[in-house]
Enzyme design. Structure first.
Site, mmCIF file in Angstrom:
data_model
loop_
_atom_site.group_PDB
_atom_site.id
_atom_site.type_symbol
_atom_site.label_atom_id
_atom_site.label_comp_id
_atom_site.label_asym_id
_atom_site.label_seq_id
_atom_site.Cartn_x
_atom_site.Cartn_y
_atom_site.Cartn_z
ATOM 1 N N GLY A 248 0.743 -1.253 0.000
ATOM 2 C CA GLY A 248 0.000 0.000 0.000
ATOM 3 C C GLY A 248 0.768 1.295 0.000
ATOM 4 O O GLY A 248 0.151 2.357 -0.066
ATOM 5 N N GLU A 290 3.882 -6.456 1.818
ATOM 6 C CA GLU A 290 3.575 -6.890 0.451
ATOM 7 C C GLU A 290 3.517 -5.722 -0.525
ATOM 8 O O GLU A 290 2.460 -5.413 -1.067
ATOM 9 C CB GLU A 290 2.204 -7.561 0.436
ATOM 10 C CG GLU A 290 2.190 -8.945 0.966
ATOM 11 C CD GLU A 290 0.773 -9.454 1.153
ATOM 12 O OE1 GLU A 290 0.626 -10.652 1.382
ATOM 13 O OE2 GLU A 290 -0.194 -8.651 1.073
ATOM 14 N N GLY A 292 3.571 -3.678 -3.834
ATOM 15 C CA GLY A 292 3.408 -3.923 -5.266
ATOM 16 C C GLY A 292 3.795 -2.655 -5.997
ATOM 17 O O GLY A 292 4.900 -2.514 -6.523
ATOM 18 N N ARG A 293 2.868 -1.691 -5.944
ATOM 19 C CA ARG A 293 3.050 -0.419 -6.647
ATOM 20 C C ARG A 293 4.418 0.227 -6.377
ATOM 21 O O ARG A 293 5.096 0.677 -7.290
ATOM 22 C CB ARG A 293 1.939 0.528 -6.185
ATOM 23 C CG ARG A 293 1.798 1.784 -7.004
ATOM 24 C CD ARG A 293 0.832 2.757 -6.311
ATOM 25 N NE ARG A 293 -0.417 2.152 -5.932
ATOM 26 C CZ ARG A 293 -1.519 2.113 -6.693
ATOM 27 N NH1 ARG A 293 -1.515 2.674 -7.872
ATOM 28 N NH2 ARG A 293 -2.615 1.530 -6.257
ATOM 29 N N CYS A 361 -13.014 2.826 -29.316
ATOM 30 C CA CYS A 361 -14.313 3.320 -29.703
ATOM 31 C C CYS A 361 -15.146 3.537 -28.447
ATOM 32 O O CYS A 361 -16.081 2.775 -28.183
ATOM 33 C CB CYS A 361 -14.946 2.266 -30.598
ATOM 34 S SG CYS A 361 -15.989 2.982 -31.801
ATOM 35 N N GLU A 362 -14.753 4.514 -27.657
ATOM 36 C CA GLU A 362 -15.378 4.710 -26.352
ATOM 37 C C GLU A 362 -14.946 6.083 -25.841
ATOM 38 O O GLU A 362 -13.749 6.343 -25.711
ATOM 39 C CB GLU A 362 -14.859 3.593 -25.422
ATOM 40 C CG GLU A 362 -15.241 3.747 -24.020
ATOM 41 C CD GLU A 362 -15.798 2.455 -23.416
ATOM 42 O OE1 GLU A 362 -16.025 1.475 -24.139
ATOM 43 O OE2 GLU A 362 -16.000 2.483 -22.209
HETATM 44 N N1 LLP Z 1 -1.445 -7.120 -0.684
HETATM 45 C C1 LLP Z 1 -2.754 -7.241 -0.921
HETATM 46 C C2 LLP Z 1 -3.513 -8.236 -0.194
HETATM 47 C C3 LLP Z 1 -3.380 -6.430 -1.853
HETATM 48 O O1 LLP Z 1 -4.686 -6.543 -2.065
HETATM 49 C C4 LLP Z 1 -2.612 -5.473 -2.571
HETATM 50 C C5 LLP Z 1 -3.241 -4.616 -3.580
HETATM 51 C C6 LLP Z 1 -1.237 -5.391 -2.309
HETATM 52 C C7 LLP Z 1 -0.687 -6.226 -1.343
HETATM 53 C C8 LLP Z 1 -0.344 -4.425 -3.025
HETATM 54 O O2 LLP Z 1 -0.694 -3.113 -2.799
HETATM 55 P P1 LLP Z 1 0.219 -1.946 -3.392
HETATM 56 O O3 LLP Z 1 1.536 -2.005 -2.650
HETATM 57 O O4 LLP Z 1 0.417 -2.216 -4.823
HETATM 58 O O5 LLP Z 1 -0.529 -0.725 -3.129
HETATM 59 N N2 LLP Z 1 -5.732 -1.729 -9.362
HETATM 60 C C9 LLP Z 1 -5.567 -0.685 -8.377
HETATM 61 C C10 LLP Z 1 -4.794 -1.187 -7.186
HETATM 62 C C11 LLP Z 1 -5.475 -2.311 -6.483
HETATM 63 C C12 LLP Z 1 -4.676 -2.810 -5.341
HETATM 64 C C13 LLP Z 1 -5.230 -4.087 -4.868
HETATM 65 N N3 LLP Z 1 -4.474 -4.698 -3.841
HETATM 66 C C14 LLP Z 1 -4.858 0.482 -8.998
HETATM 67 O O6 LLP Z 1 -4.569 0.437 -10.187
HETATM 68 O O7 LLP Z 1 -4.614 1.482 -8.328
#
Ligand code: LLP
Length: 431
Positions: A248, A290, A292-293, A361-362
């Site tokens: 997050g 965890e 991601g982003r 097309c949107e």
């Molecule tokens: N762990 C769990 C259980 C999660 O659900 C997520 C993201 C992460 C870790 C990683 O979170 P991050 O570090 O990436 O913020 N599609 C949306 C983001 C959805 C995130 C869902 N869960 C977007 O494009 O902003």
């Protein structure tokens, strides 16, 4: 510049990780995702060293691979000593195929099917992050049939609103994810898990949301989780060994966003966690995170070619590019703001206010509105910055546009990590 891997060279071209982006566009065609492997690795190390420094060995980041999933990224994460989080059989399969150590894979999701569970056990998955009672029962059943004790964490909802975009808040009580402490369901599922003989409850997980810039939501969640851990210990005698705090942490999409020092944030969060643990008289669990982003977003840009430039007198100026919502659906879905740049006019004054539109097309197929770029003409290269997370992984073939390739660059090499889809690929499964 928005991130340190960006610059402008003597030809007035945008550079990314030292490469001329106009040259990259020429070489690989557009649209193209370009990822900076060096920055991904650097980010992995920041998390890994910060977690180890604060919590000791065993405490590590798990790459949340939903942010960007392909064989190469699992190889990089593994190489950097990270575990990973997968959220579907598909992500698990790619991790498996890339040679990821299955002991360090955590399988998420609020609705794992019987087949998912079976496939994961065939792969000798390390941990399920169990969302609900039905799943728990099924995992115990399948583990029993195999005569194994399956390691699990339980997904708990601490009830924190991290003040972020509503669609990506997943830790509040009213959530499709996990079991809430407040409603008593969390304690019930803990007891349920402890009553099974073919699952080994290793700990708890929470994830409060995404694109969070402050430390407080994480420390608030940790405090609630630690109190809950204490409550579990008091009621059942069970000592939680692992606490996974989810992902997050935010990234900088636009200049106005703050610059985050992830290592420092982890230090701040760690200090509080240790205090909470000692105040509650519990043994410090192994802490996992965890991200991601924050590992991959700034490590990616997308390059497009400008097509039509349309000015509607009294209204807007539309700059159309050769990609759009199929390769980046985040504006269409969340109105997420991006920084756009004309890569071949990188140093020119950006005073042309326009809407960057995709080619679908949107009418909602937009990448940015009210964005300022240099004066555009057909053939210019438009770069959208910070697209390394949730772009390729959320891409579709809408309007039957083939997905762009992913090119990885680093100081000493560049290579294609994911090939461009062909028209042939579009009918591969058509019978
Ligand atoms: N762990 C769990 C259980 C999660 O659900 C997520 C993201 C992460 C870790 C990683 O979170 P991050 O570090 O990436 O913020 N599609 C949306 C983001 C959805 C995130 C869902 N869960 C977007 O494009 O902003």
């Amino acid at each position: 510049m928005l991130h340190k891997n960006l610059g402008i060279n003597e030809n007035n071209h945008l550079t990314f990780c030292g490469y001329d982006t106009v040259e990259l566009a020429k070489e690989y065609g557009t649209p193209v995702y370009v990822m900076d492997e060096d920055l991904i690795r650097e980010n992995c190390r920041i998390y890994k060293t910060a977690l180890e420094r604060n919590f000791g060995k065993g405490s590590m980041p798990l790459y949340a691979s939903k942010a960007f999933s392909c064989k190469k990224i699992y190889e990089i994460a593994k190489d950097e000593g990270l575990g990973c989080d997968v959220v579907s059989g598909g992500e698990l399969y790619i991790a498996y195929k890339s040679g990821f150590d299955m002991n360090n894979v955590f399988f998420h999701g609020n609705n794992k099917t019987e087949k998912d569970i079976e496939f994961a056990m065939n792969c000798k998955l390390g941990y399920f992050v169990v969302d609900n009672n039905e799943e728990l029962t099924e995992i115990n059943k399948q583990a029993g049939e195999r005569n194994i004790k399956q390691k699990i964490l339980l997904r708990i909802t601490p009830g924190i609103d991290p003040h972020t975009h509503k669609a990506i808040v997943t830790g509040s009580v009213d959530s499709k994810f996990g079991s809430a402490i407040e409603t008593g369901q969390a304690m019930a599922i803990v007891k349920h898990a402890l009553s099974f003989s073919n699952v080994e409850l290793c700990g708890l997980h929470c994830h409060i949301g995404s694109q969070i810039f402050e430390c407080e939501p994480f420390t608030d969640a940790a405090e609630i989780m630690i109190k809950f851990i204490k409550q579990i210990k008091d009621e059942t005698g069970y000592e939680t060994k692992i606490l996974n705090l989810g992902g997050g942490m935010g990234v900088r999409y636009i200049e106005e966003d703050p610059i985050i020092d992830y290592g420092k944030n982890i230090d701040t969060i760690a200090e509080k966690i240790k205090a909470y643990a000692s105040n509650n008289g519990i043994t410090m669990p192994t802490i996992l995170m965890e991200p991601g982003r924050s590992l991959v977003a700034a490590a990616g840009i997308t390059l497009y070619t400008v097509g039509s430039v349309k000015e509607i007198p009294g209204f807007k100026k539309y700059v159309s590019i050769d990609g759009g919502m199929p390769d980046n659906p985040r504006y269409a879905l969340y109105q997420s703001i991006y920084t756009c740049f004309l890569a071949n006019k990188a140093g020119d004054k950006a005073d042309y206010t326009c809407t960057v539109a995709g080619r679908c097309c949107e009418s909602g197929d937009l990448i940015a509105e009210n964005t300022k770029i240099a004066n555009p003409v057909r053939g210019d290269i438009l770069s959208v910055l910070c697209t390394g997370a949730y772009n390729y992984s959320m891409a579709s073939n809408y309007n039957k546009l083939p997905r762009p390739p992913v090119v990885m660059v680093s100081k000493n090499k560049k290579y294609i990590a994911v090939a461009k889809e062909s028209y042939e690929d579009l009918i591969r499964n058509d019978l």
